[in-house]
Motif scaffolding. Structure first.
Motif, mmCIF file in Angstrom:
data_model
loop_
_atom_site.group_PDB
_atom_site.id
_atom_site.type_symbol
_atom_site.label_atom_id
_atom_site.label_comp_id
_atom_site.label_asym_id
_atom_site.label_seq_id
_atom_site.Cartn_x
_atom_site.Cartn_y
_atom_site.Cartn_z
ATOM 1 N N ALA A 157 -79.339 -14.277 39.992
ATOM 2 C CA ALA A 157 -78.950 -14.027 41.387
ATOM 3 C C ALA A 157 -77.477 -13.245 41.516
ATOM 4 O O ALA A 157 -76.698 -13.230 40.515
ATOM 5 C CB ALA A 157 -78.632 -15.413 41.973
ATOM 6 N N PRO A 158 -77.617 -12.565 42.751
ATOM 7 C CA PRO A 158 -76.270 -11.858 42.831
ATOM 8 C C PRO A 158 -74.806 -12.656 43.002
ATOM 9 O O PRO A 158 -74.936 -13.888 42.915
ATOM 10 C CB PRO A 158 -76.474 -11.427 44.171
ATOM 11 C CG PRO A 158 -77.906 -11.577 44.576
ATOM 12 C CD PRO A 158 -78.503 -12.568 43.937
ATOM 13 N N LYS A 208 -69.395 -16.679 31.835
ATOM 14 C CA LYS A 208 -69.194 -18.004 31.625
ATOM 15 C C LYS A 208 -68.283 -18.590 30.529
ATOM 16 O O LYS A 208 -67.436 -19.422 30.629
ATOM 17 C CB LYS A 208 -70.444 -19.019 31.201
ATOM 18 C CG LYS A 208 -71.558 -18.873 32.613
ATOM 19 C CD LYS A 208 -72.983 -19.296 31.938
ATOM 20 C CE LYS A 208 -73.890 -19.145 33.182
ATOM 21 N NZ LYS A 208 -75.171 -19.838 32.626
ATOM 22 N N ILE A 209 -68.287 -17.830 29.467
ATOM 23 C CA ILE A 209 -67.469 -17.909 28.139
ATOM 24 C C ILE A 209 -65.745 -17.662 28.805
ATOM 25 O O ILE A 209 -64.984 -18.322 28.655
ATOM 26 C CB ILE A 209 -67.882 -17.177 27.376
ATOM 27 C CG1 ILE A 209 -69.132 -17.678 26.480
ATOM 28 C CG2 ILE A 209 -66.801 -17.196 26.190
ATOM 29 C CD1 ILE A 209 -69.519 -16.723 25.409
ATOM 30 N N PHE A 210 -65.737 -16.613 29.402
ATOM 31 C CA PHE A 210 -64.447 -15.974 29.891
ATOM 32 C C PHE A 210 -63.828 -17.002 30.893
ATOM 33 O O PHE A 210 -62.654 -17.284 30.838
ATOM 34 C CB PHE A 210 -64.730 -14.897 30.565
ATOM 35 C CG PHE A 210 -63.483 -14.296 31.588
ATOM 36 C CD1 PHE A 210 -62.329 -13.767 30.607
ATOM 37 C CD2 PHE A 210 -63.345 -14.156 32.614
ATOM 38 C CE1 PHE A 210 -61.041 -13.274 31.184
ATOM 39 C CE2 PHE A 210 -62.024 -13.899 33.377
ATOM 40 C CZ PHE A 210 -60.941 -13.258 32.600
ATOM 41 N N GLU A 226 -66.354 -15.142 44.646
ATOM 42 C CA GLU A 226 -65.399 -15.488 43.703
ATOM 43 C C GLU A 226 -65.900 -14.949 42.361
ATOM 44 O O GLU A 226 -65.080 -14.760 41.517
ATOM 45 C CB GLU A 226 -65.451 -17.161 43.748
ATOM 46 C CG GLU A 226 -64.440 -17.568 42.679
ATOM 47 C CD GLU A 226 -64.341 -19.212 42.937
ATOM 48 O OE1 GLU A 226 -63.880 -19.963 41.959
ATOM 49 O OE2 GLU A 226 -64.939 -19.716 43.778
ATOM 50 N N GLU A 227 -67.366 -15.207 42.160
ATOM 51 C CA GLU A 227 -67.953 -14.707 40.778
ATOM 52 C C GLU A 227 -67.499 -13.361 40.595
ATOM 53 O O GLU A 227 -66.991 -12.861 39.415
ATOM 54 C CB GLU A 227 -69.339 -15.052 40.748
ATOM 55 C CG GLU A 227 -69.533 -16.564 40.483
ATOM 56 C CD GLU A 227 -71.042 -16.914 40.564
ATOM 57 O OE1 GLU A 227 -71.679 -17.808 40.139
ATOM 58 O OE2 GLU A 227 -71.777 -16.050 41.209
ATOM 59 N N GLN A 228 -67.603 -12.543 41.559
ATOM 60 C CA GLN A 228 -67.276 -11.140 41.527
ATOM 61 C C GLN A 228 -65.936 -10.783 41.129
ATOM 62 O O GLN A 228 -65.361 -9.938 40.165
ATOM 63 C CB GLN A 228 -67.548 -10.268 42.647
ATOM 64 C CG GLN A 228 -67.401 -8.776 42.546
ATOM 65 C CD GLN A 228 -68.586 -8.265 41.811
ATOM 66 O OE1 GLN A 228 -69.825 -8.562 42.098
ATOM 67 N NE2 GLN A 228 -68.126 -7.558 40.510
ATOM 68 N N ASP A 271 -64.472 -9.101 37.383
ATOM 69 C CA ASP A 271 -63.562 -7.895 37.473
ATOM 70 C C ASP A 271 -62.624 -8.074 36.479
ATOM 71 O O ASP A 271 -62.145 -7.496 35.793
ATOM 72 C CB ASP A 271 -63.134 -7.651 39.002
ATOM 73 C CG ASP A 271 -63.933 -7.191 39.727
ATOM 74 O OD1 ASP A 271 -65.276 -6.533 39.516
ATOM 75 O OD2 ASP A 271 -63.874 -7.278 41.002
ATOM 76 N N LYS A 272 -62.157 -9.556 36.462
ATOM 77 C CA LYS A 272 -61.226 -9.980 35.521
ATOM 78 C C LYS A 272 -61.692 -9.918 34.260
ATOM 79 O O LYS A 272 -61.124 -9.708 32.909
ATOM 80 C CB LYS A 272 -60.801 -11.464 35.658
ATOM 81 C CG LYS A 272 -59.887 -11.324 37.064
ATOM 82 C CD LYS A 272 -59.455 -13.028 37.276
ATOM 83 C CE LYS A 272 -58.708 -13.083 38.598
ATOM 84 N NZ LYS A 272 -58.542 -14.492 38.892
ATOM 85 N N LEU A 273 -63.118 -10.189 33.911
ATOM 86 C CA LEU A 273 -63.654 -10.018 32.768
ATOM 87 C C LEU A 273 -63.620 -8.757 32.203
ATOM 88 O O LEU A 273 -63.312 -8.477 30.918
ATOM 89 C CB LEU A 273 -65.195 -10.601 32.788
ATOM 90 C CG LEU A 273 -65.940 -10.157 31.429
ATOM 91 C CD1 LEU A 273 -65.369 -10.948 30.215
ATOM 92 C CD2 LEU A 273 -67.473 -10.667 31.886
ATOM 93 N N LEU A 274 -63.864 -7.686 32.920
ATOM 94 C CA LEU A 274 -63.894 -6.233 32.685
ATOM 95 C C LEU A 274 -62.533 -5.807 32.346
ATOM 96 O O LEU A 274 -62.402 -5.052 31.253
ATOM 97 C CB LEU A 274 -64.146 -5.375 33.857
ATOM 98 C CG LEU A 274 -65.666 -5.722 34.488
ATOM 99 C CD1 LEU A 274 -65.957 -4.718 35.506
ATOM 100 C CD2 LEU A 274 -66.710 -5.346 33.363
ATOM 101 N N ALA A 275 -61.530 -6.262 33.060
ATOM 102 C CA ALA A 275 -59.958 -6.227 32.364
ATOM 103 C C ALA A 275 -60.066 -6.698 31.130
ATOM 104 O O ALA A 275 -59.262 -6.097 30.178
ATOM 105 C CB ALA A 275 -59.190 -6.441 33.527
ATOM 106 N N LYS A 276 -60.376 -7.863 30.812
ATOM 107 C CA LYS A 276 -60.285 -8.432 29.468
ATOM 108 C C LYS A 276 -60.949 -7.542 28.275
ATOM 109 O O LYS A 276 -60.456 -7.644 27.366
ATOM 110 C CB LYS A 276 -60.703 -9.939 29.249
ATOM 111 C CG LYS A 276 -60.310 -10.696 28.248
ATOM 112 C CD LYS A 276 -59.136 -10.825 27.835
ATOM 113 C CE LYS A 276 -58.942 -11.676 26.668
ATOM 114 N NZ LYS A 276 -57.495 -11.953 26.093
#
Length: 653
Positions: free
Chosen positions: A511-512, A595-597, A516-518, A522-527
């Motif tokens: 699902a889209p 989810k892990i992040f 908040e998930e977006q 974005d933080k995951l991408l930075a990580k």
């Protein structure tokens, strides 16, 4: 007022030194003497035939026009005899006793004067003496490269005084002339060379036959060696093509190339303007490795009035037509005095231009009239023909003849032209999209292709390394650009709607993301960028992926990865390129990583998975510089996965 004390003087020459230069420095190959003697004999026969056609009656009218070579090993003599026009004692002294005095040149000059006088009187007939080879008057002396004594016995065919005479010399500056005895020929000339000890190879039949076939195989008169004819093949390129049978073309091709197979096609040219020449060009029915072992074995044999000047001349055809085999013969070729090299190449460039024009026209007709034959030609020689992208004057014509496999074709062997690609494209499309890969299976696994499949945009498949240079070199075709699929920007295909079947088959499991998930993503991408550090320029969300989790993309404006790899190989550069890692945020793998992040941004599993995504993207891009490290990381991932599965541990939701 005349200059005081001025006196004109004549140049003087040391005959012995001049002869030494002629016989030891002018020619680079000793077998050339045979070419020169045969050319002289052929000229003598041509002169006799020409004069006989003008109603002059030669002696021995029934004698055949021929050249005979005999070898006497015991007496170490090499003899060549013709039944041509012959010479009187005075002509022997004038032609052979005067260096650079050409009887053939004088014959042609007289003929030109007669022709001019005839034209002034209203006679427009122009006699054909195009087979006359001699020009410089020095070729005869090449015989002294292999002989320490030469006798020329000649009986004239015309004139009131037809007595035979013998000219004799050791090539050191003096000669003698006397009346011939009973061994004089009934008509024509006999040259008897007493062979030197260091030239006895020319008393071997195979050596003489080889030299004749190399240089004089297509003289217009039969040549016999010890009674056996050794030039059975006519100069087919000078014959009217309407009277030549297919079997004759094939026999000539096999004799010329030693190819057991018949040629695929033949092109017979007879051109008068802008330059005069004849050519016989063949397309072989087999592939040739011009990028490997056959790299230097191409070119067209160059003849001047049936006399071979150069094997495999590379100025007559461009490299992209290197698969052609054949001969070119012209009467206007400017040669140096030894006839071994060319004085200039302006004429060759003109011949080259005409040949290219004729060949392209021939291929265009083949493509139009017989598609299957053209496709067969392309499979045999298309790899080298693609290099025609460098031919700027003919680039449009070459481009129209190019063929490629593409995503619109189901068969691996099927091919399409650029015009056919354009006819299938949507009206708003103005770009040829292409992808480089070793085969169609690799293309199917290329993540960059997903958006094109989704949009139904055809992509050309490039299976050969040279194809990348072709696309880069062409730049445009009929105002359409060439672009690799990986350089498609986010908005490049925005104007094209998704295929209905593609939208139904696209992933709908995820699902889209909420707002908040977006933010978390974005933080995951930075990580992920932090984990990969300087291995990537950026980690961002992809707009091109539909099924794959990630892909490496060249920075905006950079070259395609396949071209980049080629250049790195050429420069022996094994460093990994720094690219942008794009990820599919709707893919289950990325959702799991999210989810892990969210549970633990410092989880070691997250680092392993991020590195794993990067590794697989590198592999798909064709890079695997550290296979041992890659295997270690894969094993670590498998170990963690096995532990999770065995322990039944769950990730907090």
């Amino acid at each position: 007022m005349a200059e005081t004390g001025k006196k004109n003087r004549q140049f003087r020459a040391e005959v012995r030194k001049v002869l030494n230069i002629l016989t030891h420095s002018l020619y680079t190959n000793r077998e050339i003497f045979l070419r020169e003697l045969i050319s002289n004999a052929s000229d003598a026969l041509d002169k006799l035939r020409f004069r006989a056609n003008r109603s002059e009656q030669p002696s021995g009218g029934d004698m055949p026009l021929e050249i005979r070579i005999t070898i006497d090993k015991d007496n170490k003599t090499f003899t060549i005899a013709d039944t041509g026009v012959g010479m009187t004692a005075d002509e022997l002294a004038e032609n052979l006793g005067t260096i650079a005095k050409s009887g053939s040149e004088e014959f042609l000059a007289n003929l030109q004067s007669e022709t001019a006088a005839g034209a002034a009187a209203g006679d427009a007939e122009k006699p054909d003496a195009s087979n006359i080879v001699g020009r410089f008057g020095i070729g005869f002396y090449s015989v002294f490269m292999v002989a320490d004594k030469v006798e020329v016995i000649s009986t004239p065919a015309f004139g009131e005084e037809r007595g035979a005479a013998v000219w004799s010399s050791d090539g050191l500056g003096a000669y003698s002339i006397k009346s011939a005895g009973s061994d004089a020929p009934a008509r024509g000339t006999v040259v008897k060379a007493h062979i030197k000890d260091d030239a006895v190879e020319f008393l071997e039949k195979f050596r003489v036959e080889s030299a004749v076939r190399n240089h004089s195989a297509f003289m217009p008169f039969p040549i016999f060696l010890d009674g056996e004819r050794i030039n059975p093949e006519p100069a087919l390129w000078r014959e009217p093509k309407f009277f030549i049978k297919k079997e004759q073309y094939e026999a000539f091709y096999k004799a010329l190339t030693y190819d057991a197979k018949a040629p695929m096609d033949v092109l017979h040219l007879s051109v008068d303007a802008p330059v005069q020449f004849n050519a016989l060009l063949y397309i072989p029915d087999s592939k040739q490795d011009f990028f490997g072992v056959d790299r230097d074995f191409w070119g067209i044999d160059l003849y001047a009035r049936r006399v071979l000047i150069q094997r495999r001349n590379k100025e007559l055809i461009p490299e992209y037509l290197a698969f052609f085999k054949g001969v070119t013969d012209t009467e206007d070729l400017p040669l140096n005095i030894s006839r071994e090299t060319l004085q200039e190449n302006v004429l060759l460039r003109k011949i080259n231009q005409v040949i290219v024009k004729q060949v392209l026209g021939h291929l265009e007709k083949m493509e139009k009239d017989n598609r299957e034959t053209y496709l067969r030609f392309w499979r045999l020689h298309g790899k080298i023909f693609k290099l025609g992208y460098n031919d700027f004057p003919n680039r449009e014509r070459v481009s129209a003849l190019l063929r490629f496999n593409s995503s619109a074709l189901d068969d691996d062997e099927a091919l399409t032209s650029l015009a056919e690609y354009m006819s299938r494209a949507p009206a708003e499309q103005k770009t040829f999209w292409y992808v480089s890969a070793p085969n169609r299976e690799a293309v199917c696994l290329n993540p960059h292709m997903e958006i094109f499949r989704k949009k139904g945009i055809e992509v050309l498949y490039l299976f050969e390394p040279v194809d990348e240079f072709v696309m880069e070199g062409l730049g445009k075709y009929k105002e359409w650009d060439f672009k690799p699929v990986e350089n498609a920007t986010d908005d490049a295909l925005a104007a094209f709607d998704d295929r209905k079947d593609a939208s139904q088959a696209s992933q709908q499991a995820s699902a889209p993301l909420s707002g908040e998930e977006q933010e978390d993503f974005d933080k995951l991408l930075a990580k992920m960028k932090e984990i990969l550090n300087d291995k990537v320029k950026e980690v961002r969300v992809s707009r091109r992926l539909d099924d794959s989790p990630s892909v490496l993309v060249s920075p905006d404006g950079a070259m395609a990865s396949s071209m980049e790899k080629l250049l790195k190989v050429m420069h022996k550069d094994d460093t990994l390129p720094v690219k942008v890692l794009e990820v599919n945020q709707n893919h289950p793998l990325l959702r799991g990583m999210l989810k892990i992040f969210k549970a633990d941004p410092e989880d070691a599993m997250l680092a392993l998975m991020t590195q794993g995504l990067f590794d697989t993207s590198l592999l798909l891009d064709g890079y695997a510089r550290e296979p041992q490290a890659l295997a270690s990381r894969v094993n670590a991932l498998l170990k963690e996965t096995a532990a999770l599965y065995a322990d039944g541990r769950a990730i907090p939701r």
